[in-house]
Design an enzyme around this catalytic site. Structure first.
Site, mmCIF file in Angstrom:
data_model
loop_
_atom_site.group_PDB
_atom_site.id
_atom_site.type_symbol
_atom_site.label_atom_id
_atom_site.label_comp_id
_atom_site.label_asym_id
_atom_site.label_seq_id
_atom_site.Cartn_x
_atom_site.Cartn_y
_atom_site.Cartn_z
ATOM 1 N N GLU A 1 0.792 -1.226 0.000
ATOM 2 C CA GLU A 1 0.000 0.000 0.000
ATOM 3 C C GLU A 1 0.824 1.275 0.000
ATOM 4 O OE1 GLU A 1 0.415 -1.372 4.376
ATOM 5 O OE2 GLU A 1 0.186 -2.336 2.443
ATOM 6 N N HIS B 1 -8.242 -4.082 -0.922
ATOM 7 C CA HIS B 1 -7.452 -4.135 0.312
ATOM 8 C C HIS B 1 -6.433 -2.992 0.339
ATOM 9 C CE1 HIS B 1 -5.624 -6.245 3.778
ATOM 10 N NE2 HIS B 1 -4.494 -5.760 3.302
ATOM 11 N N GLU B 2 -5.685 -2.832 -0.760
ATOM 12 C CA GLU B 2 -4.650 -1.784 -0.781
ATOM 13 C C GLU B 2 -5.274 -0.387 -0.736
ATOM 14 O OE1 GLU B 2 -1.999 -3.049 -0.027
ATOM 15 O OE2 GLU B 2 -2.276 -5.072 -0.780
ATOM 16 N N GLU C 1 -3.997 -4.321 9.716
ATOM 17 C CA GLU C 1 -4.521 -5.335 8.800
ATOM 18 C C GLU C 1 -5.954 -5.779 9.093
ATOM 19 O OE1 GLU C 1 -3.275 -5.682 6.094
ATOM 20 O OE2 GLU C 1 -1.179 -5.100 6.335
ATOM 21 N N HIS D 1 -6.103 0.495 2.814
ATOM 22 C CA HIS D 1 -4.938 0.898 3.608
ATOM 23 C C HIS D 1 -4.707 2.412 3.584
ATOM 24 C CE1 HIS D 1 -2.936 -2.437 5.466
ATOM 25 N NE2 HIS D 1 -2.860 -3.143 4.364
ATOM 26 N N ASP E 1 9.364 -10.098 9.785
ATOM 27 C CA ASP E 1 9.156 -10.911 8.577
ATOM 28 C C ASP E 1 8.838 -12.367 8.938
ATOM 29 O OD1 ASP E 1 9.519 -8.832 6.813
ATOM 30 O OD2 ASP E 1 11.608 -9.301 6.378
ATOM 31 N N TYR F 1 -4.485 -10.287 10.046
ATOM 32 C CA TYR F 1 -5.550 -9.994 9.087
ATOM 33 C C TYR F 1 -6.871 -10.622 9.539
ATOM 34 C CZ TYR F 1 -1.772 -8.918 5.740
ATOM 35 O OH TYR F 1 -0.680 -8.390 5.107
#
Length: 620
Positions: A274, A298-299, A321, A302, A378, A386
């Site tokens: 995003e 979704h993006e 998220e 954001h 990460d 989410y």
């Protein structure tokens, strides 16, 4: 654990307000030669030193308000990099500003950057560079306060060495374009300028340099990509403006000006990223299905949850998220139907089950608010923030009076915390304030079980199964079928299913014991799934085949795992082949052959999945 994290942010001695970046892109050496001027506001008296995050940067000089400043590199940390400790030649008091300028060069191995040779692009004529800074990779590209608790505006100038072959190369950042001009030092170079007037966290700084073309897809949107993808992408993302308008009705005005989409080369590790003004998207979206629309929804979402209101630390990633998935599904509800939203919510619950199974139900990384002390974000990345986040918000929606009522809270939360970073505690306090008449109901929620307990949530919402029933029935039919029953399956079974129902059918089968080989061979004969190029369907179908030990599927699975690098597909496909004992070495060998061309994050995590020692990379 978590309390320490909160305190640490309250005691920051200074905060970055603005960055001014000058980049020179060197494709030959695969480095950025750069200068960054940070405008830093001082938060305490007698201030004379500060620390910036860096990873693998070569620092050549530091000045403060134009005077030379002394600097030293601290101790290198496994994933946090090396702190840059700067001593100012003067002392400042609370409320003053200082401009700290750092001259430096990135390493060819910078974790934020992927350098592609011309051969690795679609066009095969120009090299290509793109960045991916989330979660803490910005420090490998810019010395900065690399934390989402600090938000700043930025300005950037980018040039690169022009040989005559690079004439069409364009540069973009997660910012609004601010013109271009010839470089006064070198007439063969052009300086491209960008400005981002909305304060944002460092992980949203992005750069892309490549042979790009664009098409207009709306009054404030263009799609950018290599020429080979651009028309397809314009068709694919034609609903962007409708989605933006729908999101504005739900969440308030879009503050970032432009909303462009950049379709990256196949090695991009995520479905989307995003970056403000310029969403990055994977080319695996370019086979039209309703499923793909949700990545852009979704993006777009954001732009409010994540970019405008940001998690203060990665422990609170669910605030980014979970709310974004909630908003994305509300867009789906407006544009499709409530049944569609329910269907997507059920699919999300299954993705959550998969993540919990992969990590283990007792793994603290499956907490909604995990403790990330000494954990690389990460490694913690999964569908938990989410989908556990969405499930909590949906559960609260049911308790508080339905989608309209709860969306009113989400919109109010966004407007209140706009341009800031928040913790779960602040979010929860506001929830109790907003619904002050319903505090007795909120007090009955088992907050500890939702937030700080591993595994599946304490409550499973009752989703409407209308669109899922056909998928469930067909899945049952295959699971129960004996060899004699196989003749009863025909193409008409799937004729009426939408692509997202087909995805759901395959997802359900992946939750069952592996089907006998005879069954998947019959499924191919009846439904011809090998011919479907939609990546979401293909990915699940190939996993199903490999799991049933269909040897013909192994090569197809490894091909899909290496032709694109979206981790959502690449990692499970490699793991599936790795678990097929007979082909384990084949999986490792294929990975070794392709790892040099893979994105550094993808190759690192896939290497861990396949238990490959990172030091034994075969140089090709």
């Amino acid at each position: 654990g978590v309390d320490v994290v909160y305190k640490r942010w309250q005691t920051a001695a200074c905060v970055t307000k603005h960055l001014n970046l000058s980049y020179h892109v060197d494709f030959e050496r695969r480095v950025l030669k750069a200068k960054v001027a940070l405008t830093v506001e001082v938060l305490e008296d007698h201030f004379s030193s500060l620390t910036l995050d860096t990873r693998d940067l070569k620092i050549s000089a530091v000045t403060a308000n134009g005077q030379e400043a002394t600097f030293a590199m601290g101790t290198k940390h496994s994933f946090k990099g090396t702190p840059l400790e700067i001593t100012l030649p003067f002392s400042l008091s609370r409320g003053q500003h200082v401009i700290v300028e750092v001259s430096y060069e990135t390493a060819p191995t910078a974790s934020a950057l992927q350098w592609l040779t011309a051969e690795q692009t679609a066009g095969k004529t120009h090299p290509y560079l793109f960045s991916q800074c989330q979660a803490n990779h910005c420090r490998s590209m810019v010395p900065c306060q690399d934390t989402p608790s600090v938000k700043h505006t930025y300005y950037a100038q980018v040039t690169h060495t022009h040989t005559h072959t690079h004439t069409h190369i364009l540069h973009f950042l997660s910012a609004v374009r601010d013109g271009q001009e010839p470089d006064p030092q070198d007439s063969s170079r052009i300086i491209y300028r960008f400005r981002q007037p909305v304060p944002m966290p460092s992980y949203l700084i992005a750069i892309v340099v490549g042979a790009l073309e664009s098409r207009e897809i709306g009054p404030r949107s263009r799609v950018w990509s290599e020429r080979e993808y651009v028309d397809k992408a314009a068709f694919e993302f034609s609903e962007t403006e409708t989605m933006l308008k729908t999101a504005e009705e739900l969440a308030g005005p879009y503050v970032w000006g432009q909303y462009d989409i950049l379709v990256l080369p196949p090695s991009f590790p995520y479905g989307g990223m995003e970056n403000p003004c310029l969403t990055f998207a994977t080319p695996t979206l370019l086979v039209r299905t309703q499923r793909q629309v949700s990545v852009i929804a979704h993006e777009i979402s954001h732009s409010w949850t994540g970019n405008l209101v940001t998690n203060k630390t990665w422990e609170h990633f669910w605030l980014n998220e979970g709310h974004t998935v909630y908003l994305e599904r509300m867009i789906g509800r407006s544009m499709e139907s409530e049944q569609y939203r329910q269907f997507k919510a059920m699919g999300g619950w299954k993705d959550l089950q998969d993540s919990v199974n992969t990590f283990g139900a007792k793994n603290p990384l499956t907490n909604l608010v995990p403790n990330l002390h000494e954990v690389d974000p990460d490694d913690a990345f999964s569908s938990v923030p989410y989908e556990k986040g969405f499930a909590l918000l949906y559960h609260l929606e049911e308790l508080m009076g339905g989608p309209e009522v709860f969306m009113g809270f989400v919109k109010s939360y966004i407007q209140l915390f706009a341009y800031n970073s928040v913790t779960t505690e602040e979010w929860k306090n506001y929830l109790f304030t907003y619904f002050k008449d319903k505090v007795d109901i909120l007090n009955k929620v088992d907050w500890n079980a939702w937030m700080h307990t591993p595994g599946m949530p304490p409550v499973k919402p009752q989703y409407d199964t209308t669109l899922a029933d056909a998928c469930i029935a067909l899945c049952k039919k295959w699971v129960m079928a004996t060899e004699q029953d196989l003749g009863g399956f025909t193409e008409s079974d799937v004729k009426t299913l939408s692509s997202h129902q087909l995805i759901e059918f395959l997802s359900l089968l992946l939750q069952e014991e592996p089907l006998p080989l005879s069954h998947v061979m019959k499924m191919q004969e009846a439904y011809n799934l090998n011919s479907i190029m939609n990546s979401e369907i293909r990915f699940r179908w190939l996993r199903l085949c490999v799991r049933s030990k269909w040897e013909d599927a192994v090569a197809l699975a490894l091909k899909m795992a290496t032709e694109q690098g979206r981790m959502k597909f690449t990692r499970p496909l490699f793991r599936e082949v790795y678990n097929f004992e007979k082909y384990r070495e084949e999986a490792v060998r294929t990975f070794q052959t392709h790892r040099a061309a893979m994105h550094p994050v993808t190759s690192g995590l896939t290497g861990k999945d396949l238990k490959v020692d990172p030091s034994q990379s075969t140089s090709l």
